[in-house]
Design a protein around this motif. Structure first.
Motif, PDB file in Angstrom:
ATOM      1  N   UNK A 299       1.136  -0.887   0.146  1.00  0.00           N
ATOM      2  CA  UNK A 299       0.311   0.285   0.369  1.00  0.00           C
ATOM      3  C   UNK A 299       1.275   1.095   0.424  1.00  0.00           C
ATOM      4  N   UNK A 300       0.320   2.061  -0.446  1.00  0.00           N
ATOM      5  CA  UNK A 300       1.336   3.617  -0.167  1.00  0.00           C
ATOM      6  C   UNK A 300       0.556   3.729   1.093  1.00  0.00           C
ATOM      7  N   UNK A 301       1.953   3.972   1.655  1.00  0.00           N
ATOM      8  CA  UNK A 301       1.583   5.004   3.313  1.00  0.00           C
ATOM      9  C   UNK A 301       1.082   6.353   3.087  1.00  0.00           C
ATOM     10  N   UNK A 302       0.280   6.990   3.609  1.00  0.00           N
ATOM     11  CA  UNK A 302       0.363   8.268   4.325  1.00  0.00           C
ATOM     12  C   UNK A 302       0.093   8.212   5.827  1.00  0.00           C
ATOM     13  N   UNK A 303       0.543   8.958   5.714  1.00  0.00           N
ATOM     14  CA  UNK A 303       0.861   9.092   7.650  1.00  0.00           C
ATOM     15  C   UNK A 303       1.586   9.644   7.567  1.00  0.00           C
ATOM     16  N   UNK A 304       0.464  11.234   7.907  1.00  0.00           N
ATOM     17  CA  UNK A 304       1.473  11.912   8.276  1.00  0.00           C
ATOM     18  C   UNK A 304       1.913  12.659   9.859  1.00  0.00           C
ATOM     19  N   UNK A 305       3.168  13.347  10.236  1.00  0.00           N
ATOM     20  CA  UNK A 305       3.130  13.802  11.936  1.00  0.00           C
ATOM     21  C   UNK A 305       2.750  14.734  11.503  1.00  0.00           C
ATOM     22  N   UNK A 306       1.590  15.048  12.614  1.00  0.00           N
ATOM     23  CA  UNK A 306       0.634  16.191  12.850  1.00  0.00           C
ATOM     24  C   UNK A 306       0.863  16.800  14.259  1.00  0.00           C
ATOM     25  N   UNK A 307       0.988  17.875  15.013  1.00  0.00           N
ATOM     26  CA  UNK A 307       1.641  18.763  16.026  1.00  0.00           C
ATOM     27  C   UNK A 307      -0.004  18.551  16.343  1.00  0.00           C
TER      28      UNK A 307
ATOM     29  N   UNK B   7       6.335  21.620  26.263  1.00  0.00           N
ATOM     30  CA  UNK B   7       6.763  19.924  25.623  1.00  0.00           C
ATOM     31  C   UNK B   7       5.739  20.161  24.289  1.00  0.00           C
ATOM     32  N   UNK B   8       6.376  19.303  23.484  1.00  0.00           N
ATOM     33  CA  UNK B   8       6.083  19.584  21.964  1.00  0.00           C
ATOM     34  C   UNK B   8       5.074  17.895  21.514  1.00  0.00           C
ATOM     35  N   UNK B   9       4.132  18.043  21.742  1.00  0.00           N
ATOM     36  CA  UNK B   9       3.597  16.683  20.359  1.00  0.00           C
ATOM     37  C   UNK B   9       3.320  16.319  19.504  1.00  0.00           C
ATOM     38  N   UNK B  10       3.107  15.088  18.928  1.00  0.00           N
ATOM     39  CA  UNK B  10       3.347  15.123  17.729  1.00  0.00           C
ATOM     40  C   UNK B  10       2.464  13.260  18.008  1.00  0.00           C
ATOM     41  N   UNK B  11       1.465  13.672  16.511  1.00  0.00           N
ATOM     42  CA  UNK B  11       0.946  12.540  16.459  1.00  0.00           C
ATOM     43  C   UNK B  11       1.343  11.890  14.912  1.00  0.00           C
ATOM     44  N   UNK B  12       1.500  10.899  14.422  1.00  0.00           N
ATOM     45  CA  UNK B  12       1.575  10.013  13.050  1.00  0.00           C
ATOM     46  C   UNK B  12       0.029   9.190  12.936  1.00  0.00           C
TER      47      UNK B  12
ATOM     48  N   UNK C 108       6.169  11.366  20.275  1.00  0.00           N
ATOM     49  CA  UNK C 108       5.317  11.481  19.185  1.00  0.00           C
ATOM     50  C   UNK C 108       4.194  10.387  19.940  1.00  0.00           C
ATOM     51  N   UNK C 109       3.777  10.781  19.402  1.00  0.00           N
ATOM     52  CA  UNK C 109       2.385   9.619  19.323  1.00  0.00           C
ATOM     53  C   UNK C 109       1.994   8.706  18.704  1.00  0.00           C
ATOM     54  N   UNK C 110       1.917   7.155  18.167  1.00  0.00           N
ATOM     55  CA  UNK C 110       1.093   6.362  17.229  1.00  0.00           C
ATOM     56  C   UNK C 110      -0.053   6.270  17.373  1.00  0.00           C
ATOM     57  N   UNK C 111      -1.111   6.798  15.877  1.00  0.00           N
ATOM     58  CA  UNK C 111      -2.467   6.241  15.746  1.00  0.00           C
ATOM     59  C   UNK C 111      -2.086   5.792  15.730  1.00  0.00           C
ATOM     60  N   UNK C 112      -2.801   4.712  15.760  1.00  0.00           N
ATOM     61  CA  UNK C 112      -2.642   3.177  15.680  1.00  0.00           C
ATOM     62  C   UNK C 112      -4.089   2.276  14.327  1.00  0.00           C
ATOM     63  N   UNK C 113      -4.304   3.651  15.093  1.00  0.00           N
ATOM     64  CA  UNK C 113      -6.147   3.126  13.520  1.00  0.00           C
ATOM     65  C   UNK C 113      -6.504   2.337  14.887  1.00  0.00           C
ATOM     66  N   UNK C 114      -7.645   1.964  14.574  1.00  0.00           N
ATOM     67  CA  UNK C 114      -8.559   1.809  15.122  1.00  0.00           C
ATOM     68  C   UNK C 114      -9.733   1.605  15.275  1.00  0.00           C
TER      69      UNK C 114
END
Ligand code: PLP
Length: 297
Positions: A5-13, A24-29, A278-284
């Motif tokens: 699959x083409x991965x579209x998973x941007x990192x956002x603040x 702190x700076x917090x980002x989400x992938x 960085x937090x990973x948004x694992x979907x679901x």
């Protein structure tokens, strides 16, 4: 067939006054944006597994899950997309819900099994598909070394180095993949896993077994909210507020608990000022549909 699959998973603040106050700076992938159904870590865990099935010339995926299993749903959709047949062993009595609707919609056949026989997955596989050369075994949750190998690629995509990475843990395969990815890149980032099951310390041996090289990491085991699939009014309120403030959907089973843990640790000044997290948004996010009645409006 090219299984990718083409991965579209941007990192956002993530913007929040609490993070400003704590320096702190917090980002989400956004791995949740990879695919609507084969979402988040489930695609990463399936990639090499499906490629291995293809390599062995096997075109019938056999896997396992509970009534709200994101893995079952992702496997059903991936099977449909890449030309496999799929069968899912379901733990428990025959039920129908949104997850199973999605599984069936993608052509997955479901076999309901009592909790006792569900425990021994290899035995179930042997009993039903022992002499079927086309059948390929995929463990519950996609837990495997190939799964962790796929997840490790997430680290290749990061735009910068973070002090901490946060991720929800079920089987620990995603955690093992991220930790291995950090090791491969020789990054100093500390991995923080949030087990969603009670007594999450048991995960250490499962994670360690899937690591390419032994490594240090943290598990925050006090954020299970009563156990797998359990929730509390406090968690539900947090999820409502988070979604309202960010426009990002999270669910009570995985990412809601992980983000609650992060916000709670930030509030308790757990992180040094100036840290990048960085937090990973694992979907679901479809897990929300199984818990609608817990949200009162
Ligand atoms: C399945 C799932 C997890 C758990 O992943 P493991 O690799 O089993 O630890 C985490 N988050 C979401 C959204 C999931 O669906």
């Amino acid at each position: 067939m090219d299984i990718s699959l083409d991965i579209y998973s941007p990192v956002q603040q993530l913007q929040n006054q609490l993070f400003v106050d704590k320096g702190l700076q917090v980002y989400i992938k956004r791995d949740d944006l990879i695919h609507p159904i084969i979402s988040g870590n489930k695609w990463r865990k399936l990639k090499y597994t499906l490629q291995e099935a293809e390599r062995q010339g096997k075109h019938h995926l056999i896997t396992f899950g509970g009534a709200y299993s994101n893995h079952l749903m992702a496997t059903a959709a991936a099977a449909a997309k890449f030309g496999f047949k799929a069968t899912g062993f379901m733990r428990g009595e025959e039920v129908s819900n949104d997850t199973l609707f999605m599984c069936r919609l993608h052509g997955m056949e479901l076999i309901f099994t009592d909790r006792e026989s569900y425990r021994d997955k290899q035995a179930l596989f042997k009993k039903h598909f022992g002499d079927d050369n086309d059948a390929f075994f995929i463990d519950e949750g996609g837990a495997s070394n190939e799964g962790a190998q796929g997840v490790a690629e997430l680290i290749d995509e990061l735009p910068e180095t973070y002090d901490h990475i946060f991720c929800a843990c079920g089987t620990g395969t995603t955690a093992a993949g991220i930790v291995s990815g950090l090791t491969n890149h020789k990054l100093p980032t500390i991995f923080n896993g949030v087990p969603v099951l009670k007594g999450g310390d048991f995960l250490r041996k499962d994670i360690d077994r899937m690591l390419t090289k032994s490594a240090e990491y943290k598990l925050h085991t006090d954020y299970h909210f009563g156990g797998y699939g359990k929730t509390t009014p406090e968690l539900v309120d947090f999820i409502k507020t988070f979604i309202t403030e960010t426009g990002i959907l999270i669910d009570p089973v995985y990412t809601g608990k992980m983000l609650y843990a992060l916000y709670d640790l930030v509030a308790k000044s757990h992180f040094a000022r100036g840290s990048k997290i960085l937090v990973i948004h694992t979907g679901g996010v479809w897990g929300l549909l199984g818990m609608k009645e817990r949200f009162e409006f």
